[in-house]
Structure formats: C-alpha cells, structure tokens
Design an enzyme around this catalytic site. Structure first.
Site, PDB file in Angstrom:
ATOM      1  N   TRP A 156       0.781  -1.238  -0.048  1.00  8.34           N
ATOM      2  CA  TRP A 156      -0.104  -0.068   0.108  1.00  8.34           C
ATOM      3  C   TRP A 156       0.923   1.443   0.045  1.00  8.34           C
ATOM      4  O   TRP A 156       0.529   2.452  -0.173  1.00  8.34           O
ATOM      5  CB  TRP A 156      -0.710  -0.021   1.140  1.00  8.34           C
ATOM      6  CG  TRP A 156      -0.198  -0.126   2.360  1.00  8.34           C
ATOM      7  CD1 TRP A 156      -0.024  -1.224   3.414  1.00  8.34           C
ATOM      8  CD2 TRP A 156       0.440   0.925   3.090  1.00  8.34           C
ATOM      9  NE1 TRP A 156       0.868  -0.930   4.541  1.00  8.34           N
ATOM     10  CE2 TRP A 156       1.030   0.273   4.438  1.00  8.34           C
ATOM     11  CE3 TRP A 156       0.950   2.167   3.115  1.00  8.34           C
ATOM     12  CZ2 TRP A 156       1.753   0.953   5.440  1.00  8.34           C
ATOM     13  CZ3 TRP A 156       1.419   2.936   3.962  1.00  8.34           C
ATOM     14  CH2 TRP A 156       1.921   2.312   5.109  1.00  8.34           C
ATOM     15  N   ARG A 187       7.347  -1.439 -10.867  1.00  5.50           N
ATOM     16  CA  ARG A 187       8.387  -2.046 -10.841  1.00  5.50           C
ATOM     17  C   ARG A 187       8.215  -3.661 -11.049  1.00  5.50           C
ATOM     18  O   ARG A 187       9.210  -4.181 -11.442  1.00  5.50           O
ATOM     19  CB  ARG A 187       8.959  -1.674  -9.246  1.00  5.50           C
ATOM     20  CG  ARG A 187      10.176  -2.055  -9.410  1.00  5.50           C
ATOM     21  CD  ARG A 187      10.826  -1.625  -7.883  1.00  5.50           C
ATOM     22  NE  ARG A 187      10.526  -2.185  -6.830  1.00  5.50           N
ATOM     23  CZ  ARG A 187      10.832  -1.783  -5.636  1.00  5.50           C
ATOM     24  NH1 ARG A 187      11.581  -0.659  -5.470  1.00  5.50           N
ATOM     25  NH2 ARG A 187      10.476  -2.410  -4.532  1.00  5.50           N
ATOM     26  N   LYS A 220      -2.663  -8.271  -7.473  1.00  3.33           N
ATOM     27  CA  LYS A 220      -3.518  -8.110  -6.479  1.00  3.33           C
ATOM     28  C   LYS A 220      -3.091  -6.838  -5.944  1.00  3.33           C
ATOM     29  O   LYS A 220      -1.977  -6.816  -5.227  1.00  3.33           O
ATOM     30  CB  LYS A 220      -3.348  -9.295  -5.552  1.00  3.33           C
ATOM     31  CG  LYS A 220      -4.563  -9.621  -4.738  1.00  3.33           C
ATOM     32  CD  LYS A 220      -4.551  -8.557  -3.720  1.00  3.33           C
ATOM     33  CE  LYS A 220      -3.546  -8.641  -2.760  1.00  3.33           C
ATOM     34  NZ  LYS A 220      -3.622  -7.437  -1.685  1.00  3.33           N
ATOM     35  N   SER A 228       5.670  -7.882   4.143  1.00  2.00           N
ATOM     36  CA  SER A 228       6.063  -8.240   5.286  1.00  2.00           C
ATOM     37  C   SER A 228       6.986  -9.533   5.268  1.00  2.00           C
ATOM     38  O   SER A 228       6.431 -10.186   4.348  1.00  2.00           O
ATOM     39  CB  SER A 228       5.249  -8.306   6.620  1.00  2.00           C
ATOM     40  OG  SER A 228       4.155  -9.537   6.508  1.00  2.00           O
ATOM     41  N   GLU A 279      10.246  -9.237  -1.976  1.00  6.60           N
ATOM     42  CA  GLU A 279      10.861  -8.006  -1.325  1.00  6.60           C
ATOM     43  C   GLU A 279      10.037  -7.555   0.164  1.00  6.60           C
ATOM     44  O   GLU A 279       9.130  -7.434   0.008  1.00  6.60           O
ATOM     45  CB  GLU A 279      10.794  -6.815  -2.143  1.00  6.60           C
ATOM     46  CG  GLU A 279      11.813  -5.679  -1.679  1.00  6.60           C
ATOM     47  CD  GLU A 279      10.784  -4.439  -1.190  1.00  6.60           C
ATOM     48  OE1 GLU A 279      10.906  -4.339   0.156  1.00  6.60           O
ATOM     49  OE2 GLU A 279      10.086  -3.820  -1.801  1.00  6.60           O
ATOM     50  N   LEU A 280      10.966  -8.085   1.178  1.00 11.24           N
ATOM     51  CA  LEU A 280      10.275  -8.254   2.287  1.00 11.24           C
ATOM     52  C   LEU A 280      10.675  -7.200   3.254  1.00 11.24           C
ATOM     53  O   LEU A 280      11.026  -5.963   2.821  1.00 11.24           O
ATOM     54  CB  LEU A 280      10.633  -9.634   2.944  1.00 11.24           C
ATOM     55  CG  LEU A 280      10.231 -10.805   1.964  1.00 11.24           C
ATOM     56  CD1 LEU A 280      10.594 -12.287   2.755  1.00 11.24           C
ATOM     57  CD2 LEU A 280       8.721 -10.659   1.544  1.00 11.24           C
ATOM     58  N   CYS A 315       9.997   0.698   3.134  1.00  9.28           N
ATOM     59  CA  CYS A 315      10.659  -0.455   3.633  1.00  9.28           C
ATOM     60  C   CYS A 315      12.283  -0.381   3.718  1.00  9.28           C
ATOM     61  O   CYS A 315      12.877  -0.935   4.390  1.00  9.28           O
ATOM     62  CB  CYS A 315      10.464  -1.726   2.748  1.00  9.28           C
ATOM     63  SG  CYS A 315      10.564  -1.304   1.204  1.00  9.28           S
ATOM     64  N   GLU A 329      10.614  -3.150  12.908  1.00  4.20           N
ATOM     65  CA  GLU A 329      10.833  -1.984  11.713  1.00  4.20           C
ATOM     66  C   GLU A 329       9.372  -1.188  12.380  1.00  4.20           C
ATOM     67  O   GLU A 329       8.541  -1.690  12.587  1.00  4.20           O
ATOM     68  CB  GLU A 329      10.096  -2.714  10.545  1.00  4.20           C
ATOM     69  CG  GLU A 329      10.109  -1.836   9.363  1.00  4.20           C
ATOM     70  CD  GLU A 329       9.955  -2.760   7.982  1.00  4.20           C
ATOM     71  OE1 GLU A 329      10.179  -2.005   7.028  1.00  4.20           O
ATOM     72  OE2 GLU A 329       9.111  -3.729   8.070  1.00  4.20           O
ATOM     73  N   SER A 364      16.941   4.168  -3.894  1.00  2.00           N
ATOM     74  CA  SER A 364      15.890   3.443  -5.228  1.00  2.00           C
ATOM     75  C   SER A 364      16.336   4.468  -6.483  1.00  2.00           C
ATOM     76  O   SER A 364      16.645   5.773  -6.598  1.00  2.00           O
ATOM     77  CB  SER A 364      14.595   3.944  -4.342  1.00  2.00           C
ATOM     78  OG  SER A 364      14.121   3.315  -3.285  1.00  2.00           O
ATOM     79  N   GLU A 369      14.574  -6.236  -8.100  1.00  2.00           N
ATOM     80  CA  GLU A 369      13.521  -5.629  -9.131  1.00  2.00           C
ATOM     81  C   GLU A 369      14.521  -4.341  -9.292  1.00  2.00           C
ATOM     82  O   GLU A 369      15.560  -3.902  -8.786  1.00  2.00           O
ATOM     83  CB  GLU A 369      12.462  -5.021  -8.219  1.00  2.00           C
ATOM     84  CG  GLU A 369      11.434  -6.464  -7.872  1.00  2.00           C
ATOM     85  CD  GLU A 369      10.167  -6.160  -7.166  1.00  2.00           C
ATOM     86  OE1 GLU A 369       9.133  -6.740  -7.674  1.00  2.00           O
ATOM     87  OE2 GLU A 369      10.153  -5.071  -6.470  1.00  2.00           O
TER      88      GLU A 369
END
Length: 487
Positions: free
Chosen positions: A159, A168, A183, A242, A263-264, A297, A393, A453, A470
């Site tokens: 989100w 990406r 999704k 997550s 990508e966590l 993140c 986090e 980034s 990515e």
C-alpha cells in the site's frame, strides 16, 4: 465500474479487470477505501473472490502464447507509451495517491515520476534480453543459450507506494513477455487500478492480447491468492510486503515450485561515523527517515551514531523535526498521516517502550488531536539497543538514536538483525566507506546519501529481507528462464 473522488480529476476504475473488461466482483461485494488524513470514504471497490482470481489467471494463461510471440520492440513501444501517459497525468495520479494513501502531494508527484521511470527503463530493456552462441570447449558442437518468458505471473503489491511498486513489477513482466494478474493492496488499490486502465487502453488501441494485464482487488488477500498460487498454470510469484506474509507465500509456492521474487521487511541502520560531515548526515537522515512519513521498507529505522557526535546529531535532527508541519497531504503539509489507526497504535507503543527503557524524547512523541491517523515526527535520544523501536521495523516518523564507541561495534549493531534490505553510512574516510559497503549485511547501501532507489539499479535485500531483485537489468531476468540447446 468507476468512481470519482474529490481529489481526482478523472474517473478511476473500481471493478475487477479480466481479459480487458472491468466488471463487478463475483457476488457483487465491495469494500471501502478511506482517506487516512480525514477518515472519509474515497471509493467503494469491487471485493474480489477466489473465483475472480482464477478467472484472471485463465485470462493471463490464455494470453501467454500470443504475448510471448509479440516482438520485443512492440512490447517496448507499449511500455514507452504508458510511461508517457503516466507522466502526462502526473497531477491527477498524484492527487489519487494522496487521497487514498495520505502522503504529501510533493511526495506523490515524486512517486509518479519514479513509478513511470520503471516503464521507461523496461521499455529499453525489452529489446535486450541476453543470449549466447559459442563453440563448446571440446569443439564438437555449438552451445546456444536463450531466454524465454517464465509465464503467467501473480504480482502482489503493497500500500505504501501504490504506483511505483506496481510498475516495478508490471514493467519487467510485460517486457519479458509474461502476462500478469495483479493483486493490489486493500488500503490503496485505486492508483494501481488507474495504471492498469492506462495499460488496458493502450493494449486495446494496439490490438494486443486483452488478457495481458488483469487486476483483482480484494479485502481478503488469501481468498484470492490461495487458489491462484495453487493452480499449476501460474509460473511466477512476485510479492512486496512483510517477511511474515512472504514466508507463508513461499510455503504455498513450494507446492508448484514457482519462480519467486520476494521484497520483504527491513530494519535499515543509518550509521554516522566519528569523521562524518554532521550537517550532511542530518540532511540525509531527513530524507532516509521521513519519506512517506517513515512508511518505507528502505527507510532508516535506527540511527547508530558515534558517541562523540550522538548528542549533537540527535539535537539537530530534533530541531529539524520540530519545524515540520503535520497534516493532510492535500493541504501541502510536510508529513502526512500513517495509513491506519492500527499503525498509529503500533508507533505509539514503540515510543512508549523506548521511553520506559530510558530513551529521551527530544521532539514529538505524541499523537496530534483531531481527525486522521497522525503521529508527530519523533526523535529519541539515548535509545537502548534492545528497545523495540531499534529491533523492530517502525514504519512511522520515529528516529531512535543509539550511540556506539568504535567502528567494530557499529558493524555489530548494524548487522544485529534478521533483516538486510537497505543501510546508510556517513563518513569522509574512503577506506571506511568501502569497508561499510562490504561488511554491512544489506542488499542496498547508501554512502553519504539518504536515498538508494533508482529504476536502473537492482533493488532487493539479503537474509530475511527477500529473494531476487527488482529494477535494473536484474529486474528483467526475474521474469525469464534460461534454455540451453546443444547443436
């Protein structure tokens, strides 16, 4: 199905996109998208089901042979056209990001530019899939190595950056020849759906396969993703979110031996060594910590500062934090809301835990009164290394400052986590900078800068922060499989 928001100058699809058509969810259910700055309704969105997910997968699977056969140049031109369309619609897309996610408009505009760049980058990469032809070492035959699309891909996006995280993933998938089922996040689906409409319209205008891009929003992710991941027609899973959810998805993907990109979570250290330029470090900290109000993140999570600088760094950072205005992003404030009431509760818990353990609040440390999910930008001095805001986090505008005494201790603290997504280090010593680049366990390291980034660079982590990359040339390879032919 479309809805017009006060913040958006255009109609936004709110249905499910399957095989080039927007339609209601099976059963007709919807869920609400709420503005976190005002708690007011933005839109009602179709609430997808497992049946909808499988219908989207069927469309992607049926489109796969035709899409793989489309010339790389034509895929490239499609993505380039979509890049230009997104740039042309910057203001309306930025307003939509702010309406559903809350971030300040200036940041939303920056996200639109960043997100569009993935389409431009992968438009260029689409015609550059690697290959090889050579004589075998023994000289008896030739070896051919070429790449082909992995196949239908399920893309699960978060989100906090609803356009950039979508492009990406979509960009390299389409460039490689893979149709997709997207999704989007329940909290911010509209921006992703607006981008999907741009793609749908461009595909239709070029008479390209209609099932190349499919979108299934839902209030119950597992209801949609479970059946899709369990279906043998799916060949690729890409997820950003997550670590806990990623671990569950990897377990589900194992049954189908799916190609996975993950990508966590992160817990990025921001290390300020004794010789650092303190003003530059504070400037970098503002960028690394406060992007999207700390809801990133790759955001700096813990500030590890040499003891000789720790007090001055914390005081200067607190002074900068205290100058920031907090409020609805649409009104031009510096810091917008957190995404939900639960997010505010968690941040407040982490600050309370830190102060109970002896940390001192130099700025912020409270929830502003009034509507919306806000938390004041907070600086915590003398934070103990075992405080929850250091070990977990934060995902909010809280900067805990932890002092260290020597370089070796700094590296121990920086690496003392299960995560390894991003890290930042400030020093004027080139040798120390190179040591930090080699010894800090992170997939991305910013040296004397607070942002890492870039669409043209590989994005991803080590340890429990993920698998694969990515962006950059590596991003395309995530959607290709290698074939070897002996002739």
């Amino acid at each position: 199905m479309t809805a017009t928001t006060a913040a958006s100058a255009h109609d936004v699809p709110t249905g499910i996109l399957v095989a080039g058509e927007w339609r209601p969810a099976t059963g007709g259910s919807t869920f609400e998208v709420v503005d976190p700055a005002t708690t007011e309704l933005v839109a009602q969105v179709a609430d997808g089901t497992g049946e909808d997910g499988l219908a989207a997968l069927t469309a992607a699977h049926d489109a796969a042979p035709a899409w793989a056969a489309v010339a790389p140049r034509e895929r490239s031109e499609l993505l380039r056209a979509c890049f230009e369309s997104i740039v042309d619609r910057t203001e309306e897309l930025a307003a939509l990001i702010t309406a559903e996610g809350g971030k300040p408009l200036a940041e939303s505009r920056a996200e639109v530019a960043y997100g569009a760049e993935f389409f431009r980058w992968f438009a260029e990469e689409a015609v550059r899939a690697p290959g090889l032809s050579r004589t075998a070492p023994a000289g008896a035959n030739r070896q051919l190595v070429h790449r082909r699309p992995v196949g239908p891909a399920l893309l699960i996006t978060p989100w906090n950056f609803p356009i950039a995280m979508a492009t990406r993933k979509i960009g390299p998938a389409l460039a490689a020849g893979c149709p997709v089922v997207i999704k989007p996040a329940q909290l911010t689906p509209l921006t992703t759906m607006a981008v999907a409409e741009i793609l749908r319209a461009e595909l239709a205008a070029r008479d390209l396969p209609t099932g190349v891009v499919n979108v299934v929003p839902t209030s119950s992710a597992k209801t949609v993703t479970g059946p899709v991941i369990g279906d043998g027609r799916l060949r690729k899973l890409s997820f950003t979110g997550s670590t806990g959810v990623g671990q569950v998805l990897l377990g589900q993907a194992a049954d189908q031996v799916l190609n996975c990109s993950m990508e966590l979570g992160g817990n990025a250290p921001f290390v300020v060594f004794a010789d650092a330029d303190l003003d530059a470090a504070v400037d970098g900290a503002m960028v690394a910590k406060l992007r999207n109000g700390g809801q990133s993140c790759v955001g700096a999570n813990r500030f590890l500062v040499h003891r000789s600088l720790a007090s001055r760094f914390a005081e200067r950072l607190a002074a900068r934090f205290a100058e920031l205005s907090v409020g609805p992003g649409a009104e031009g404030h510096d810091v917008g809301p957190l995404i939900s009431a639960a997010a505010v509760d968690k941040v407040d818990e982490l600050v309370t835990d830190a102060t109970d353990r002896g940390a001192r609040v130099l700025a912020g440390g409270s929830r502003p009164e009034g509507k919306g999910y806000f938390y004041s930008p907070t600086v915590l001095a003398d934070a103990p290394a075992d405080a929850r805001c250091v070990t977990e986090e934060i995902f909010g505008p809280v900067a805990p400052v932890v002092a260290f005494d020597d370089v070796d201790e700094a590296f121990v603290l920086a690496n003392g986590t299960q995560y390894g997504l991003a890290a930042y280090a400030y020093t004027r010593d080139v040798d120390l900078a190179m040591r930090a680049a080699h010894e800090i366990d992170a997939g991305m390291i910013g040296i004397n800068r607070g942002m890492v980034s870039d669409a043209s660079a590989p994005f991803g982590g080590v340890k429990q922060s993920g698998l694969g990359r990515e962006g950059g040339a590596a991003g395309l390879e995530e959607y290709l499989e290698t074939l070897y032919v002996a002739m």
